[in-house]
Design a protein around this motif. Structure first.
Motif, PDB file in Angstrom:
ATOM      1  N   VAL A 145       1.571  -1.292   0.174  1.00  0.00           N
ATOM      2  CA  VAL A 145       0.085   0.064   0.000  1.00  0.00           C
ATOM      3  C   VAL A 145       0.286   1.342  -0.078  1.00  0.00           C
ATOM      4  O   VAL A 145       0.769   2.668  -0.696  1.00  0.00           O
ATOM      5  CB  VAL A 145      -1.392  -0.324   1.471  1.00  0.00           C
ATOM      6  CG1 VAL A 145      -2.132   1.266   1.132  1.00  0.00           C
ATOM      7  CG2 VAL A 145      -1.994  -1.297   1.510  1.00  0.00           C
ATOM      8  N   ARG A 146       1.716   1.049   1.160  1.00  0.00           N
ATOM      9  CA  ARG A 146       2.654   1.697   0.645  1.00  0.00           C
ATOM     10  C   ARG A 146       3.155   2.244  -0.595  1.00  0.00           C
ATOM     11  O   ARG A 146       3.881   3.947  -1.308  1.00  0.00           O
ATOM     12  CB  ARG A 146       4.105   2.070   1.495  1.00  0.00           C
ATOM     13  CG  ARG A 146       4.025   2.544   3.490  1.00  0.00           C
ATOM     14  CD  ARG A 146       4.627   1.661   3.607  1.00  0.00           C
ATOM     15  NE  ARG A 146       5.287   2.546   5.231  1.00  0.00           N
ATOM     16  CZ  ARG A 146       6.534   1.712   5.856  1.00  0.00           C
ATOM     17  NH1 ARG A 146       7.564   1.930   5.248  1.00  0.00           N
ATOM     18  NH2 ARG A 146       6.682   2.155   6.793  1.00  0.00           N
ATOM     19  N   GLY A 147       4.047   0.805  -1.378  1.00  0.00           N
ATOM     20  CA  GLY A 147       4.301   1.301  -2.593  1.00  0.00           C
ATOM     21  C   GLY A 147       3.048   2.188  -3.933  1.00  0.00           C
ATOM     22  O   GLY A 147       3.818   2.928  -4.367  1.00  0.00           O
ATOM     23  N   LEU A 148       2.812   1.133  -3.585  1.00  0.00           N
ATOM     24  CA  LEU A 148       1.179   2.189  -4.228  1.00  0.00           C
ATOM     25  C   LEU A 148       0.509   3.368  -4.180  1.00  0.00           C
ATOM     26  O   LEU A 148       0.727   4.504  -5.116  1.00  0.00           O
ATOM     27  CB  LEU A 148       0.127   1.287  -3.858  1.00  0.00           C
ATOM     28  CG  LEU A 148      -1.579   1.576  -4.714  1.00  0.00           C
ATOM     29  CD1 LEU A 148      -1.213   0.906  -5.848  1.00  0.00           C
ATOM     30  CD2 LEU A 148      -2.426   0.729  -3.921  1.00  0.00           C
ATOM     31  N   LEU A 153       0.915   8.834  -6.450  1.00  0.00           N
ATOM     32  CA  LEU A 153       1.638  10.480  -6.357  1.00  0.00           C
ATOM     33  C   LEU A 153       2.154  11.217  -7.421  1.00  0.00           C
ATOM     34  O   LEU A 153       1.652  11.859  -7.634  1.00  0.00           O
ATOM     35  CB  LEU A 153       1.541  10.193  -5.305  1.00  0.00           C
ATOM     36  CG  LEU A 153       1.127  11.034  -4.245  1.00  0.00           C
ATOM     37  CD1 LEU A 153       2.306  10.654  -2.921  1.00  0.00           C
ATOM     38  CD2 LEU A 153       0.396  11.692  -3.683  1.00  0.00           C
ATOM     39  N   GLU A 154       2.586   9.807  -7.522  1.00  0.00           N
ATOM     40  CA  GLU A 154       3.739  10.081  -8.726  1.00  0.00           C
ATOM     41  C   GLU A 154       2.705   9.949 -10.094  1.00  0.00           C
ATOM     42  O   GLU A 154       3.480  11.839 -11.216  1.00  0.00           O
ATOM     43  CB  GLU A 154       5.200   9.100  -8.923  1.00  0.00           C
ATOM     44  CG  GLU A 154       6.462   9.242 -10.334  1.00  0.00           C
ATOM     45  CD  GLU A 154       6.982  10.974  -9.477  1.00  0.00           C
ATOM     46  OE1 GLU A 154       7.036  12.000 -10.731  1.00  0.00           O
ATOM     47  OE2 GLU A 154       6.558  11.431  -8.841  1.00  0.00           O
ATOM     48  N   LEU A 155       2.129   9.631 -10.529  1.00  0.00           N
ATOM     49  CA  LEU A 155       1.482   9.369 -11.435  1.00  0.00           C
ATOM     50  C   LEU A 155       0.905  10.538 -11.701  1.00  0.00           C
ATOM     51  O   LEU A 155       0.493  11.271 -12.988  1.00  0.00           O
ATOM     52  CB  LEU A 155       0.656   7.838 -11.770  1.00  0.00           C
ATOM     53  CG  LEU A 155       2.002   6.433 -11.798  1.00  0.00           C
ATOM     54  CD1 LEU A 155       0.366   5.308 -11.925  1.00  0.00           C
ATOM     55  CD2 LEU A 155       1.569   6.780 -13.003  1.00  0.00           C
ATOM     56  N   ARG A 157       0.809  13.450 -10.908  1.00  0.00           N
ATOM     57  CA  ARG A 157       2.615  14.768 -10.970  1.00  0.00           C
ATOM     58  C   ARG A 157       2.627  14.544 -11.686  1.00  0.00           C
ATOM     59  O   ARG A 157       2.249  16.214 -13.228  1.00  0.00           O
ATOM     60  CB  ARG A 157       3.213  14.651 -10.347  1.00  0.00           C
ATOM     61  CG  ARG A 157       3.093  14.876  -8.484  1.00  0.00           C
ATOM     62  CD  ARG A 157       4.314  15.125  -8.184  1.00  0.00           C
ATOM     63  NE  ARG A 157       4.648  14.937  -6.102  1.00  0.00           N
ATOM     64  CZ  ARG A 157       4.752  14.114  -5.965  1.00  0.00           C
ATOM     65  NH1 ARG A 157       5.371  12.437  -6.377  1.00  0.00           N
ATOM     66  NH2 ARG A 157       4.655  13.974  -4.344  1.00  0.00           N
ATOM     67  N   ALA A 158       2.474  13.628 -12.791  1.00  0.00           N
ATOM     68  CA  ALA A 158       3.262  13.741 -14.365  1.00  0.00           C
ATOM     69  C   ALA A 158       1.660  13.690 -15.066  1.00  0.00           C
ATOM     70  O   ALA A 158       1.479  14.845 -16.387  1.00  0.00           O
ATOM     71  CB  ALA A 158       3.462  12.294 -14.622  1.00  0.00           C
ATOM     72  N   THR A 159       0.355  12.918 -14.703  1.00  0.00           N
ATOM     73  CA  THR A 159      -0.693  13.066 -15.578  1.00  0.00           C
ATOM     74  C   THR A 159      -0.894  14.688 -15.701  1.00  0.00           C
ATOM     75  O   THR A 159      -1.384  15.349 -16.800  1.00  0.00           O
ATOM     76  CB  THR A 159      -1.493  11.622 -15.378  1.00  0.00           C
ATOM     77  OG1 THR A 159      -3.028  12.223 -16.160  1.00  0.00           O
ATOM     78  CG2 THR A 159      -2.044  12.730 -14.070  1.00  0.00           C
ATOM     79  N   LEU A 160      -0.935  15.364 -13.924  1.00  0.00           N
ATOM     80  CA  LEU A 160      -1.511  16.562 -14.058  1.00  0.00           C
ATOM     81  C   LEU A 160      -0.566  17.982 -15.013  1.00  0.00           C
ATOM     82  O   LEU A 160      -1.189  18.617 -15.308  1.00  0.00           O
ATOM     83  CB  LEU A 160      -1.116  17.449 -12.538  1.00  0.00           C
ATOM     84  CG  LEU A 160      -2.456  17.069 -12.285  1.00  0.00           C
ATOM     85  CD1 LEU A 160      -2.121  17.329 -10.123  1.00  0.00           C
ATOM     86  CD2 LEU A 160      -4.084  17.722 -12.781  1.00  0.00           C
ATOM     87  N   GLN A 211      -8.191   9.088  -2.812  1.00  0.00           N
ATOM     88  CA  GLN A 211      -7.107   9.795  -2.008  1.00  0.00           C
ATOM     89  C   GLN A 211      -5.819  10.377  -2.815  1.00  0.00           C
ATOM     90  O   GLN A 211      -6.251  11.681  -2.134  1.00  0.00           O
ATOM     91  CB  GLN A 211      -6.861   9.365  -0.461  1.00  0.00           C
ATOM     92  CG  GLN A 211      -8.089   8.640   0.287  1.00  0.00           C
ATOM     93  CD  GLN A 211      -7.027   7.479   0.989  1.00  0.00           C
ATOM     94  OE1 GLN A 211      -6.006   7.252   1.433  1.00  0.00           O
ATOM     95  NE2 GLN A 211      -8.301   6.451   1.718  1.00  0.00           N
ATOM     96  N   VAL A 212      -5.504  10.655  -3.603  1.00  0.00           N
ATOM     97  CA  VAL A 212      -3.784  11.075  -3.578  1.00  0.00           C
ATOM     98  C   VAL A 212      -5.029  11.897  -4.531  1.00  0.00           C
ATOM     99  O   VAL A 212      -3.983  13.472  -4.776  1.00  0.00           O
ATOM    100  CB  VAL A 212      -3.414   9.947  -4.909  1.00  0.00           C
ATOM    101  CG1 VAL A 212      -2.256  10.535  -5.335  1.00  0.00           C
ATOM    102  CG2 VAL A 212      -3.066   8.804  -3.768  1.00  0.00           C
ATOM    103  N   ASN A 213      -5.769  11.904  -5.466  1.00  0.00           N
ATOM    104  CA  ASN A 213      -6.191  12.778  -6.424  1.00  0.00           C
ATOM    105  C   ASN A 213      -6.834  14.047  -5.287  1.00  0.00           C
ATOM    106  O   ASN A 213      -7.022  15.348  -5.906  1.00  0.00           O
ATOM    107  CB  ASN A 213      -7.328  12.169  -7.310  1.00  0.00           C
ATOM    108  CG  ASN A 213      -8.242  13.217  -7.728  1.00  0.00           C
ATOM    109  OD1 ASN A 213      -7.905  14.067  -8.442  1.00  0.00           O
ATOM    110  ND2 ASN A 213      -9.605  13.373  -8.281  1.00  0.00           N
ATOM    111  N   VAL A 214      -7.580  13.722  -4.577  1.00  0.00           N
ATOM    112  CA  VAL A 214      -8.158  14.895  -3.789  1.00  0.00           C
ATOM    113  C   VAL A 214      -7.216  15.643  -2.900  1.00  0.00           C
ATOM    114  O   VAL A 214      -6.879  16.277  -3.081  1.00  0.00           O
ATOM    115  CB  VAL A 214      -8.869  14.168  -2.488  1.00  0.00           C
ATOM    116  CG1 VAL A 214      -9.217  15.644  -2.193  1.00  0.00           C
ATOM    117  CG2 VAL A 214     -10.280  13.624  -3.059  1.00  0.00           C
ATOM    118  N   LEU A 215      -5.822  15.672  -2.488  1.00  0.00           N
ATOM    119  CA  LEU A 215      -4.650  15.409  -1.917  1.00  0.00           C
ATOM    120  C   LEU A 215      -4.111  16.160  -2.747  1.00  0.00           C
ATOM    121  O   LEU A 215      -3.475  17.658  -3.123  1.00  0.00           O
ATOM    122  CB  LEU A 215      -3.691  14.347  -1.549  1.00  0.00           C
ATOM    123  CG  LEU A 215      -2.300  14.734  -0.859  1.00  0.00           C
ATOM    124  CD1 LEU A 215      -2.447  15.805  -0.060  1.00  0.00           C
ATOM    125  CD2 LEU A 215      -1.548  13.894  -0.508  1.00  0.00           C
TER     126      LEU A 215
END
Length: 225
Positions: A145-148, A153-155, A157-160, A211-215
């Protein structure tokens, strides 16, 4: 070689440390002998000094400051199975005590088994037990889950940055992510999962992805001020 870790018995009895929650992997506990074991056994090609007094198992020495330890390697995973302090010339010295205890354990074993041990020592009771493997598997889920989360988060940033889908390969599946944000207002998230994954893993990916998207959306809005 995977990171060296202590057995639960060694953690509690030898190092006198309390068991942390499962969200804290045992190989991340801060202690001189654990740090040295992690460093010494990081490379599978590194030569190690065997504890010659122990002949029923292959145990290796770990030394740092006044701490001494015994490491057993099983399936490419080093385990710190025993630890103590150096006391030169004393019967309480770690390696002398380890040998004495192993010989006493061998005598106890042979006293109740007709097919006695031919070795001079017995240390099987120090090796990882069922509870150690259960703990390790539980930590593996936490690590995943940590790695996911880090990958999402990295994906994100890249797609934004370019509005396109970005993907990352895992062991049995590929995860693709595309986020589109309308000047900090509506944000659209698309997740693509291809490959073999357990049914519940999809829910985990979706939950972490939201969660990542909201953050990321919050951070993007903060950056616009």
């Amino acid at each position: 070689m995977r990171p060296a870790r202590p057995t639960l018995r060694c953690l509690r009895e030898d190092l006198e440390l309390s068991l942390p929650p499962v969200t804290v992997p045992l190989d991340e506990i801060e202690h001189p002998i654990l740090a040295k074991a992690a460093e010494q056994f990081a490379d599978a090609g590194t030569k190690h000094e065997r504890i010659r007094a122990i002949d029923d198992q292959v145990l290796f020495k770990v030394k740092v400051q006044r701490w001494r330890g015994a490491v057993w390697i099983g399936e490419d995973l080093p385990w710190l199975v025993a630890a103590g302090r150096r006391e030169d010339g004393s019967g309480d010295d770690f390696y002398a005590a380890l040998e004495a205890d192993a010989k006493a354990a061998r005598a106890r074993y042979n006293a109740v088994h007709t097919d006695g041990l031919k070795t001079s020592t017995y240390t099987a009771h120090l090796l990882p037990a069922r509870e150690d493997h259960v703990r390790y598997r539980a930590e593996a889920a936490v690590r995943f889950v940590r790695g996911l989360r880090a990958a999402l988060l990295e994906l994100t940033r890249a797609t934004l940055r370019d509005g396109r889908e970005h993907a990352q390969d895992f062991d049995t599946f590929t995860l693709g992510l595309q986020v589109r944000a309308d000047e900090g207002h509506e944000t659209y998230l698309a997740i693509r999962i291809t490959g073999s994954v357990p049914a519940n893993l999809t829910a985990v990916i979706l939950g972490v992805g939201v969660q990542v998207n909201v953050l990321s959306h919050v951070r993007m809005n903060e950056a616009s001020f």
